[in-house]
Design an enzyme around this catalytic site. Structure first.
Site, PDB file in Angstrom:
ATOM      1  N   SER A  71       7.585   0.560  -5.187  1.00  0.00           N
ATOM      2  CA  SER A  71       8.036   1.215  -3.957  1.00  0.00           C
ATOM      3  C   SER A  71       7.971   0.214  -2.817  1.00  0.00           C
ATOM      4  O   SER A  71       7.153  -0.723  -2.844  1.00  0.00           O
ATOM      5  CB  SER A  71       7.134   2.416  -3.628  1.00  0.00           C
TER       6      SER A  71
ATOM      7  N   TYR B 196      -1.040   5.645  -2.161  1.00  0.00           N
ATOM      8  CA  TYR B 196       0.201   5.447  -2.902  1.00  0.00           C
ATOM      9  C   TYR B 196       0.686   4.010  -2.741  1.00  0.00           C
ATOM     10  O   TYR B 196       1.060   3.344  -3.722  1.00  0.00           O
ATOM     11  CB  TYR B 196       1.255   6.427  -2.396  1.00  0.00           C
TER      12      TYR B 196
ATOM     13  N   LYS C 227       1.240   1.086  -5.618  1.00  0.00           N
ATOM     14  CA  LYS C 227       2.526   0.445  -5.868  1.00  0.00           C
ATOM     15  C   LYS C 227       2.439  -1.067  -5.684  1.00  0.00           C
ATOM     16  O   LYS C 227       3.162  -1.829  -6.351  1.00  0.00           O
ATOM     17  CB  LYS C 227       3.603   1.051  -4.976  1.00  0.00           C
TER      18      LYS C 227
END
Length: 265
Positions: free
Chosen positions: A156, A169, A173
């Site tokens: 991401s 998150y 990533k």
């Protein structure tokens, strides 16, 4: 008719390629980006094993994609037993797993890092990173070590820039990007390993980032729109194709140009 249904119907109307003789395993593919990746691989003739947590949703996805070329294995991505069963089922059905696309992910927390629940952070890493390594180990042993292939990790843009309020998150990533480098080095020359770093893609997973304000969110992108799963599917198809035979250890940013807005001035 929903936007997803329209995209499914467009894909079904397209010519179906003859079988390529190759097979793929795509995790977290009952909907969203994983589903888009499965569609792209099927369109070129690959057979595909898809995974997902919800058995009913997975069955429905298999039916839409075509049960003659697709199988589904339900389970939680971080469950080691599920990983083993998925790889075993793919090998039984197809006799090979040329391509692995690690797409399964989660983001159950939203807020500043100073208040991040550490147990939630561990869950994010288990699902987003450790599961990807587990699937890579298993496909390597089952097929790729002796026969070659390619792995694509869905990272991401949150992993390559600061990501306010989705820090756990973003950290996971970033780890996916580094996992890509490690595996690319160790699995060479037979297996190429690359990552894709999408910006906001219109999926249920990311809906909180644009719901009720899609036009406003899209206006920030030089290409004038948010991503759709097919954008990532096309990139994954490229990175698992002969056209990318001299590419490994790279992270392909697929972001509609959003990073162009971060320059000086």
């Amino acid at each position: 008719m929903t936007e997803q249904t329209e995209r499914d119907e467009r894909a079904e109307r397209g010519a179906r390629a003859p079988l390529s003789g190759k097979a793929a395993l795509v995790t977290g593919a009952s909907r969203g980006i994983g589903y888009g990746v499965a569609q792209a691989l099927l369109a070129r003739g690959d057979r595909v094993c898809i995974t997902g947590r919800n058995e009913d949703a997975l069955k429905a996805a298999v039916e839409r994609l075509g049960a003659d070329r697709v199988i589904g294995v339900a389970g939680k991505a971080h469950d080691r037993a599920h990983q083993a069963v998925a790889v075993e089922r793919a090998m039984e059905a197809f006799g090979r797993v040329d391509f692995l696309v690690n797409n399964a992910g989660t983001n159950p927390v939203f807020g500043p890092m100073a208040e991040l629940d550490l147990d939630a952070a561990r869950k994010v890493f288990e699902t987003n990173v450790i599961s990807a390594l587990g699937f890579a180990q298993l496909t390597w042993r089952a097929w790729q070590k002796e026969n070659g292939g390619a792995i694509v990790n869905i990272a991401s843009v949150a992993g390559i820039s600061a990501s306010p309020f989705i820090g756990a998150y973003g950290m996971s990533k970033a780890a996916m990007v580094n996992l890509t480098l490690q595996l690319a080095h160790e699995f060479a020359p037979g297996v190429r390993v690359n990552a894709i770093a999408p910006a906001v893609v219109k999926t249920k997973f990311a809906v909180a980032l644009y719901e009720g304000r899609e036009a406003e969110a899209a206006a920030a992108y030089p290409l004038g729109r948010l991503g759709v799963p097919e954008d990532i599917g096309g990139a994954a198809a490229f990175l698992t194709s002969d056209q990318s035979d001299w590419i490994t250890g790279q992270t392909l940013v697929v972001d509609g140009g959003i990073f162009l807005n971060t320059g000086v001035g």
